[in-house]
Design a protein around this motif. Structure first.
Motif, PDB file in Angstrom:
ATOM      1  N   UNK A  66       4.068  10.153 -15.895  1.00 41.50           N
ATOM      2  CA  UNK A  66       5.360   9.520 -16.122  1.00 41.50           C
ATOM      3  C   UNK A  66       5.752   8.719 -14.879  1.00 41.50           C
ATOM      4  N   UNK A  67       4.950   7.701 -14.595  1.00 42.77           N
ATOM      5  CA  UNK A  67       5.148   6.859 -13.416  1.00 42.77           C
ATOM      6  C   UNK A  67       4.406   5.554 -13.646  1.00 42.77           C
ATOM      7  N   UNK A  68       4.519   4.661 -12.684  1.00 39.67           N
ATOM      8  CA  UNK A  68       3.900   3.346 -12.811  1.00 39.67           C
ATOM      9  C   UNK A  68       3.081   3.031 -11.574  1.00 39.67           C
ATOM     10  N   UNK A  69       1.836   2.635 -11.784  1.00 40.62           N
ATOM     11  CA  UNK A  69       0.949   2.212 -10.696  1.00 40.62           C
ATOM     12  C   UNK A  69       0.038   1.125 -11.253  1.00 40.62           C
ATOM     13  N   UNK A  70       0.205  -0.080 -10.754  1.00 39.89           N
ATOM     14  CA  UNK A  70      -0.481  -1.252 -11.291  1.00 39.89           C
ATOM     15  C   UNK A  70      -1.066  -2.049 -10.123  1.00 39.89           C
ATOM     16  N   UNK A  71      -2.213  -2.636 -10.352  1.00 40.46           N
ATOM     17  CA  UNK A  71      -2.786  -3.540  -9.358  1.00 40.46           C
ATOM     18  C   UNK A  71      -3.443  -4.714 -10.066  1.00 40.46           C
ATOM     19  N   UNK A  72      -3.387  -5.862  -9.425  1.00 38.28           N
ATOM     20  CA  UNK A  72      -4.039  -7.078  -9.912  1.00 38.28           C
ATOM     21  C   UNK A  72      -5.093  -7.465  -8.898  1.00 38.28           C
ATOM     22  N   UNK A  73      -6.316  -7.697  -9.360  1.00 36.89           N
ATOM     23  CA  UNK A  73      -7.414  -8.027  -8.444  1.00 36.89           C
ATOM     24  C   UNK A  73      -8.050  -9.351  -8.830  1.00 36.89           C
ATOM     25  N   UNK A  74      -8.482 -10.047  -7.802  1.00 37.11           N
ATOM     26  CA  UNK A  74      -9.283 -11.251  -7.994  1.00 37.11           C
ATOM     27  C   UNK A  74     -10.172 -11.398  -6.765  1.00 37.11           C
ATOM     28  N   UNK A  75     -11.461 -11.448  -7.008  1.00 43.09           N
ATOM     29  CA  UNK A  75     -12.383 -11.468  -5.884  1.00 43.09           C
ATOM     30  C   UNK A  75     -12.297 -10.163  -5.101  1.00 43.09           C
ATOM     31  N   UNK A  76     -12.199 -10.271  -3.796  1.00 44.46           N
ATOM     32  CA  UNK A  76     -12.088  -9.079  -2.950  1.00 44.46           C
ATOM     33  C   UNK A  76     -10.662  -8.878  -2.436  1.00 44.46           C
ATOM     34  N   UNK A  77      -9.686  -9.421  -3.176  1.00 43.32           N
ATOM     35  CA  UNK A  77      -8.282  -9.301  -2.764  1.00 43.32           C
ATOM     36  C   UNK A  77      -7.467  -8.726  -3.916  1.00 43.32           C
ATOM     37  N   UNK A  78      -6.303  -8.155  -3.589  1.00 47.81           N
ATOM     38  CA  UNK A  78      -5.516  -7.469  -4.618  1.00 47.81           C
ATOM     39  C   UNK A  78      -4.031  -7.564  -4.318  1.00 47.81           C
ATOM     40  N   UNK A 120      -0.669  -5.049  -5.234  1.00 44.78           N
ATOM     41  CA  UNK A 120      -0.221  -3.757  -5.766  1.00 44.78           C
ATOM     42  C   UNK A 120       1.203  -3.909  -6.273  1.00 44.78           C
ATOM     43  N   UNK A 121       1.436  -3.479  -7.513  1.00 44.12           N
ATOM     44  CA  UNK A 121       2.766  -3.509  -8.106  1.00 44.12           C
ATOM     45  C   UNK A 121       3.102  -2.081  -8.529  1.00 44.12           C
ATOM     46  N   UNK A 122       3.900  -1.409  -7.743  1.00 45.69           N
ATOM     47  CA  UNK A 122       4.250   0.011  -7.892  1.00 45.69           C
ATOM     48  C   UNK A 122       3.057   0.888  -7.537  1.00 45.69           C
ATOM     49  N   UNK A 123       3.371   2.052  -6.991  1.00 51.82           N
ATOM     50  CA  UNK A 123       2.309   2.903  -6.435  1.00 51.82           C
ATOM     51  C   UNK A 123       2.388   4.344  -6.901  1.00 51.82           C
ATOM     52  N   UNK A 124       3.094   4.611  -8.002  1.00 52.42           N
ATOM     53  CA  UNK A 124       3.130   5.960  -8.543  1.00 52.42           C
ATOM     54  C   UNK A 124       4.121   6.862  -7.838  1.00 52.42           C
ATOM     55  N   UNK A 125       4.116   8.112  -8.258  1.00 54.55           N
ATOM     56  CA  UNK A 125       5.095   9.081  -7.760  1.00 54.55           C
ATOM     57  C   UNK A 125       4.538   9.909  -6.610  1.00 54.55           C
ATOM     58  N   UNK A 126       5.440  10.628  -5.974  1.00 61.06           N
ATOM     59  CA  UNK A 126       5.090  11.547  -4.898  1.00 61.06           C
ATOM     60  C   UNK A 126       5.669  12.918  -5.227  1.00 61.06           C
ATOM     61  N   UNK A 132      -0.302  -8.491  -1.116  1.00 60.82           N
ATOM     62  CA  UNK A 132       1.105  -8.331  -1.460  1.00 60.82           C
ATOM     63  C   UNK A 132       1.321  -6.961  -2.114  1.00 60.82           C
ATOM     64  N   UNK A 133       2.427  -6.333  -1.755  1.00 57.86           N
ATOM     65  CA  UNK A 133       2.809  -5.046  -2.347  1.00 57.86           C
ATOM     66  C   UNK A 133       4.227  -5.191  -2.888  1.00 57.86           C
ATOM     67  N   UNK A 134       4.374  -5.029  -4.201  1.00 60.06           N
ATOM     68  CA  UNK A 134       5.668  -5.208  -4.861  1.00 60.06           C
ATOM     69  C   UNK A 134       6.081  -3.877  -5.481  1.00 60.06           C
TER      70      UNK A 134
END
Length: 862
Positions: free
Chosen positions: A615-627, A629-635, A661-663
């Motif tokens: 029940x959390x959100x952790x998303x990443x977008x990748x292209x080539x060797x770069x990424x 991060x959009x949300x990083x989940x819960x703790x 970039x980290x959003x």
């Protein structure tokens, strides 16, 4: 006969182990066909055996029938238990409800009450006898499975607790954690000790089916639960103290005594001597992982073999002396009652019996004593599965020796492996099976192929450890994605120390406990303290090796490639034959193709990775060797599990070198719980961070790797960091677009649409939509769906979450707009790959890693 046994056992093991790769359990129709084939092949085998001699062509037919028979028996054994596992499930009306359970703690119970100070979380494996007065046997569906129930099959659940209420005869409940029963800081009615292995208790709990997140890398909790035959998980809400019957075993008393000794490295001794690793810190686990010495401090077959070896050294001379004394006394008694001539006649008549007692009898008594001591040691270590497995194998080997059964070493090894698969069939889903069985096979293999036993002992140890390190590397890479460079050095230094200290300290612990008031007990305590002092040097050395920059590195290789490379290593060690080099090259090719991933990736493709974060959100977008991060989940409890175990290992697996970039859409724990972990990670060292109050504001746009990143919400000057002001991100390219709206609700959706209409733009349109607010009924309005016009929507929500996301009306709304829907709770990790002019959606449970033991469970409310 020997070849028949070898073929049948080999095929049985192959059939059982193949269950790891099954996408689905065999259907009842296919199982019926296999059962009919078993009858046919068994009849053919019996027919030829009853006719004595077999012609050459018939021999091949019999061997083929043996192979088919063994293969189908292995498949049917695991498949039938797999169907049984899914047939014995928690009833739907008991899921996530307060239920009163009666259970017995099987494992995970407290080892020492003294060590609970400051511990606010605990887990048990419990065999539940009844739920709300109903026997768990009634949960079987269809009922004919009840005939298969016996004492060894129990309805096992995994229960946890932190704070809970203790109920006692209607007295007002008190909230507390498990504490010692003599703790005066607690009210008299609320005192309770922690639960120990064997304790029978009654409690109020909430249960749900055994499940877990499904991601391409990281620990698979669901697979682990299936491997342990655990049917449900949950947590204790209230414990009925008056109906809790504690059973404090000698193991608990020894643990209390060990804590009383106040050794400097108590947590390490508790793991090494008693099999209790619950007091290891995160740094301790990292040290073991980086040095590759975790197997030394997890009681397994290696420790049992050390105990067995010491027993042989002690019992052989001891029992030999006893036998000699017994024979001498019996001879003297006979001499006193018989005449001299009669005595010599008696001695001549029974000469073989005397020598048989001295040789065969001595061997039998020694082996029986070894088995008995090893059984007691297994009890002392908590009867962990690797120890039980090793004990069974030791018992089998001793029985073969006692009854003088002459089997080849290959047949003995296959029989031991088949016995493990017969008694613990689901252990094939656990890493410990392959690491322990693999280590035994490797030792046997290298002793027979490299003739290590002919070398000097010190050279043999180095040679064997080097061979084990190399050949076990593919297996550790498959399961853990980690390679320890210093493991060879660390094991060569630590293994002799552990081998020496284990029996000495184990005997000293027992002596110091049972003879504490005598001189020998005080001497044993001093031995433990000196051993603790020397042990500190070993830990310092391991810490030094762990801190080296190149002590370990992450390496993710496809399972099939790693297994092929393992086969190439084995072939390399075998004697030369004509096509040996060609076979080695062919088996190494899959590894070479997987290493091609290290080459520069295809920049024409970009991908959206939606992790299963509960029940959390952790998303990443990748292209080539770069990424990005959009949300990083819960703790939870200070640990960002999704970020540390799934997100960054995934990026490393994808060969990402930089996070640019980290959003974080907003600051709620389920979206930004991994912020500190992300900031501390090396590949995100130069990243730009965005939040609703910093950097993320409407009309901000930038180019990244040929993709257009646009912030659509909130407005400029926003100073609120909440659901309504979540950062709305749109990522677009010619191949497709993605909209990630965070946790905005209908008010924000209306405002966002108004701004878009006023500006005359259509920036809301996207091919892939991450459902706003995890699919809450307060979001995903009809007009919002029309303006976005997605082809697919992905809900980031947890299994059986208390808010029942996604809401039924939201799901119906998307269905009316013909939008393809994906739920991370049932589909797991979701990958969207964008190529020129098109995109493709793949899910882990649907096609990337579809396995019968990772079956998805759709929400009940839908």
């Amino acid at each position: 006969m020997v070849n028949s046994i070898t073929i049948w056992l080999s095929c049985f093991c192959a059939g059982a182990i193949s269950a790891v790769f099954w996408r689905e359990l065999p259907s009842t129709q296919s199982m019926a066909v296999m059962l009919a084939s078993l009858v046919v092949t068994s009849s053919i085998i019996l027919f030829y055996q009853n006719h004595g001699s077999i012609a050459g062509q018939a021999v091949m037919e019999v061997l083929l029938c043996l192979a088919i028979n063994g293969l189908f028996v292995g498949v049917l054994w695991v498949a039938s238990l797999g169907h049984f596992y899914y047939a014995w499930q928690l009833p739907q009306h008991k899921i996530q409800q307060d239920v009163t359970i009666v259970g017995r703690v099987i494992s995970g119970g407290c080892v020492s009450d003294d060590l609970l100070n400051g511990q606010d979380y605990h887990q048990y494996t419990v065999a539940i006898q009844s739920v709300d007065g109903q026997s768990t046997r009634e949960f079987l569906n269809p009922p004919f499975f009840k005939a298969l129930l016996f004492a060894g099959l129990k309805f096992k659940v995994r229960l946890s607790h932190s704070h809970y209420r203790a109920e006692n005869h209607g007295v007002t409940s008190h909230s507390f954690t498990f504490r010692r029963s003599d703790d005066e800081s607690l009210p008299k009615k609320a005192k309770a000790s922690c639960l120990h292995d064997g304790d029978v208790f009654t409690a109020v709990a909430k249960l749900k089916p055994a499940y877990g997140v499904a991601n391409p890398v990281g620990f698979s909790r669901q697979q682990y639960l299936v491997s342990q035959f655990i049917y449900a998980t949950g947590y204790i809400k209230a414990l009925h103290i008056e109906r809790t019957f504690h059973k404090h075993s000698h193991r608990n008393e020894l643990a209390d005594w060990l804590s009383f000794l106040s050794l400097t490295h108590h947590s390490w001794w508790s793991a090494l001597l008693l099999g209790n690793k619950t007091h290891f810190t995160q740094n301790d686990w990292i040290l073991l992982q980086r040095t590759g010495t975790g197997h030394l401090f997890s009681i397994s077959g290696m420790h049992l073999s050390i105990v067995a070896g010491v027993c042989l050294l002690v019992f052989v001379p001891f029992i030999f002396i006893l036998v000699q004394i017994f024979e001498l006394l019996r001879t003297l008694r006979r001499f006193a009652s018989l005449q001299v001539v009669g005595f010599y006649a008696y001695k001549t008549q029974h000469k073989g019996c005397l020598f048989g007692l001295k040789n065969t009898g001595l061997r039998v008594w020694v082996l029986v004593c070894v088995i008995a001591v090893c059984y007691l040691y297994a009890l002392l270590s908590g009867m962990a599965l690797p120890v039980v497995r090793a004990l069974l194998l030791l018992t089998l080997g001793c029985l073969l020796t006692i009854f003088k059964v002459a089997w080849r070493s290959v047949n003995i090894g296959l029989a031991m492996l088949a016995l493990c698969l017969l008694l613990f069939p689901f252990s094939v889903l656990n890493a410990s099976f392959y690491l322990s069985i693999g280590a035994v096979i490797c030792i046997w293999f290298f002793i027979n192929t490299l003739s290590i036993q002919r070398e000097p002992w010190y050279f043999a140890i180095i040679k064997l450890q080097l061979a084990l390190t190399v050949i076990m590397m593919p297996l550790t890479t498959i399961w853990f994605g980690n390679v320890s460079v210093v493991s060879l050095v660390a094991n060569l230094l630590a293994l002799p120390v552990i081998t020496l200290l284990l029996p000495i300290c184990l005997i000293s612990l027992l002596i110091s406990y049972y003879f504490s008031t005598f001189f020998v007990g005080n001497f044993a305590v001093e031995v433990l303290k000196w051993s603790d002092y020397l042990f500190g040097y070993l830990l310092s050395l391991l810490a030094f090796l762990s801190d080296l920059d190149l002590s370990a590195f992450t390496l993710f290789i496809d399972t099939s490639s790693a297994l092929c490379f393992l086969g190439a290593i084995i072939l390399f060690c075998l004697p030369y034959w004509r096509f040996k080099r060609l076979c080695i090259v062919l088996l190494s090719l899959p590894l070479g193709t997987s290493l091609i991933q290290w080459l520069p990736p295809n920049d024409e493709i970009w991908a959206l990775h939606v992790l299963d974060a509960g029940q959390a959100s952790a998303i990443t977008v990748t292209k080539g060797d770069r990424a990005i991060i959009i949300d990083s989940g819960a703790q939870f409890r200070g640990i960002a599990m999704t970020a540390t175990q799934h997100l960054f290992p995934l990026l490393e697996n994808l060969k990402v070198k930089h996070v640019d970039h980290v959003i974080h859409t907003h600051s709620d724990n389920d979206h930004a719980g991994g912020l500190s972990t992300v900031m501390a990670h090396p590949i995100a060292g130069n990243a730009t961070f965005y939040s609703p109050t910093f950097g993320c504001e409407r009309d901000t746009m930038f180019d990244w790797q040929g993709l257009t990143i646009s912030f659509l919400w909130p407005l400029k000057g926003n100073d609120q960091d909440n659901n309504a002001m979540s950062c709305v991100v749109r990522i677009a390219a010619q191949s497709g677009s993605v909209l990630i709206p965070g946790d905005i609700e209908k008010e924000s959706e209306y405002a966002l649409i108004t701004k878009e209409l006023a500006g005359g733009t259509s920036a809301l349109n996207a091919d892939i939509l991450i459902a706003p607010h995890h699919g809450s009924k307060t979001s995903s309005t009809d007009i919002f769906i029309k303006h976005v016009a997605p082809k697919a929507v992905i809900y980031t929500q947890g299994y059986e979450n208390r808010w029942k996301f996604p809401a039924l009306n939201v799901v119906e709304r998307y269905k009316q707009h013909n939008v393809q829907q994906y739920l991370t709770s049932s589909e797991g990790y979701t990958l969207v790959t964008f190529r020129k002019g098109s995109f493709e959606v793949n899910t882990l449970r649907g096609d990337l890693k579809k396995r019968w033991y990772l079956k998805g469970k759709p929400p009940r409310h839908l």
